[in-house]
Scaffold this active site. Structure first.
Site, mmCIF file in Angstrom:
data_model
loop_
_atom_site.group_PDB
_atom_site.id
_atom_site.type_symbol
_atom_site.label_atom_id
_atom_site.label_comp_id
_atom_site.label_asym_id
_atom_site.label_seq_id
_atom_site.Cartn_x
_atom_site.Cartn_y
_atom_site.Cartn_z
ATOM 1 N N SER A 1 50.799 10.081 20.252
ATOM 2 C CA SER A 1 51.123 11.394 21.196
ATOM 3 C C SER A 1 50.694 12.753 20.296
ATOM 4 O O SER A 1 50.675 13.577 20.502
ATOM 5 C CB SER A 1 52.551 11.812 21.302
ATOM 6 O OG SER A 1 53.131 11.044 22.280
ATOM 7 N N LYS B 1 48.370 14.973 22.420
ATOM 8 C CA LYS B 1 49.063 15.959 23.316
ATOM 9 C C LYS B 1 48.466 17.467 22.600
ATOM 10 O O LYS B 1 48.480 18.475 23.379
ATOM 11 C CB LYS B 1 50.362 15.893 23.389
ATOM 12 C CG LYS B 1 51.051 14.947 23.980
ATOM 13 C CD LYS B 1 52.458 14.994 24.320
ATOM 14 C CE LYS B 1 52.987 13.844 25.246
ATOM 15 N NZ LYS B 1 53.015 12.299 24.348
ATOM 16 N N SER C 1 57.419 16.139 23.189
ATOM 17 C CA SER C 1 56.369 14.826 23.361
ATOM 18 C C SER C 1 56.777 14.083 24.778
ATOM 19 O O SER C 1 56.754 12.857 24.994
ATOM 20 C CB SER C 1 56.547 13.709 22.568
ATOM 21 O OG SER C 1 55.288 13.108 22.337
#
Length: 325
Positions: free
Chosen positions: A84, A87, A141
């Site tokens: 993640s 992101k 997240s």
């Protein structure tokens, strides 16, 4: 009479000039002390001994944000899944597009299927302003939020992924590649050195610095109307001893525990990247060890199990990557 007047004026001017000299002189020691302090700090950083830092992360990079100079590297050129951490790039590409942050995004089954039906508390069909979608994708997240950002990009998810890779090339992230907007795919890869570049770039976006370090947030959805409370996945944002500007966590089985952030250490903006850390709290522990090393010159020790884990991972990774080259 005129001669005396001229003499008197000259005396007055000299007196006034001399009366200001102590102020000028008294200011000089302060500037000198400040210069010595800056010089001392710089010297201490330049003389940091990489032999006196131990991290439980397989790969790491520590970079001075102002200059971009590396302060420490550990297997920083290994290409690894980044989970993640992706992101941050998702947020940058979304903001680069100049899309309305108040426009409501609808969450769909297509977005969920793209995430392999990964669990989310968000109800399909509900709506949330784009700014809040970015916020929960970064600070908590939320995978469905990141998927929605990619799928609602002009041209759809394919155009979005192309924009992600184009942005990576523009930034000079030569060993990075993205295939989705969430990081749920292990094919999203990068290096610690490349991610340090990405964190520095992300820090130039005021919205990312605001959203990523949000401690907790209540997102208010519509169609139907309901609220969900989100917390930051980096526990360090809650600690007064840390002054964090940008942060993102990541986890996949293939990626291990990951953490990137920009924080201030002794007033210096410092980028920390930790990839494939051993144990759930290990990235936080490594961040503390880096901070300790920057301030005292010594990081402290890591566990024997962490050393064993790294040895196993590197035994597999390094031959694989050498074979690729």
């Amino acid at each position: 009479m005129a001669k005396r007047l001229i003499q008197w004026l000259c005396l007055l001017i000299c007196t006034v000039f001399l009366s200001f000299q102590p102020l000028s002189v008294s200011a000089q020691p302060t500037a000198a002390v400040q210069a010595r302090a800056v010089s001392s700090t710089t010297q201490r950083l330049l003389n940091l001994d990489p032999e006196k830092i131990e991290l439980a992360s397989v790969s790491a990079a520590v970079v001075d944000n102002k200059t971009g100079a590396p302060l420490y590297k550990k297997h920083a050129e290994l290409v690894l899944p980044i989970a993640s951490i992706t992101k941050l790039m998702t947020a940058m590409v979304t903001l680069d597009a100049g899309l309305s942050l108040s426009e409501k995004i609808t969450f769909t089954e297509t977005q969920k299927r793209a995430n392999h039906n990964y669990y989310s508390r968000i109800r399909i069909g509900s709506e949330l302003p784009r700014k809040d979608v970015i916020r929960i994708a970064l600070m908590s997240s939320e995978n469905l939020a990141a998927s929605a950002l990619g799928h609602t990009y002009p041209g759809g998810i394919k155009a979005f992924v192309n924009a992600m890779n184009r942005k990576a090339r523009q930034l000079g992230m030569a060993h990075s590649h993205f295939v989705d907007s969430t990081g749920l795919s292990e094919a999203n890869v990068s290096t610690a050195s490349d991610l340090a570049i990405m964190v520095r770039a992300a820090a130039s976006y005021p919205k990312i610095t605001e959203y990523s370090k949000t401690r907790s947030y209540t997102a208010r959805f519509s169609e139907p109307r309901y609220s969900l409370r989100y917390g930051n996945t980096n526990v360090l944002v809650h600690r007064k001893s840390w002054d964090i500007d940008v942060t993102k966590t990541g986890y996949l089985n293939e990626a291990g525990r990951c953490l990137v952030m920009m924080t201030r250490v002794n007033g210096r903006e410092t980028v920390m990247v930790m990839l494939n850390s051993y144990g759930k709290r290990t990235p936080v522990g490594d961040a503390g060890r880096i901070k300790r090393w920057l301030t005292t010159g010594k990081s402290g020790k890591i566990s024997s199990s962490a050393k064993h884990y790294q040895h196993q991972v590197l035994q597999q990774l390094i031959p694989e990557q050498l074979a690729l080259h």
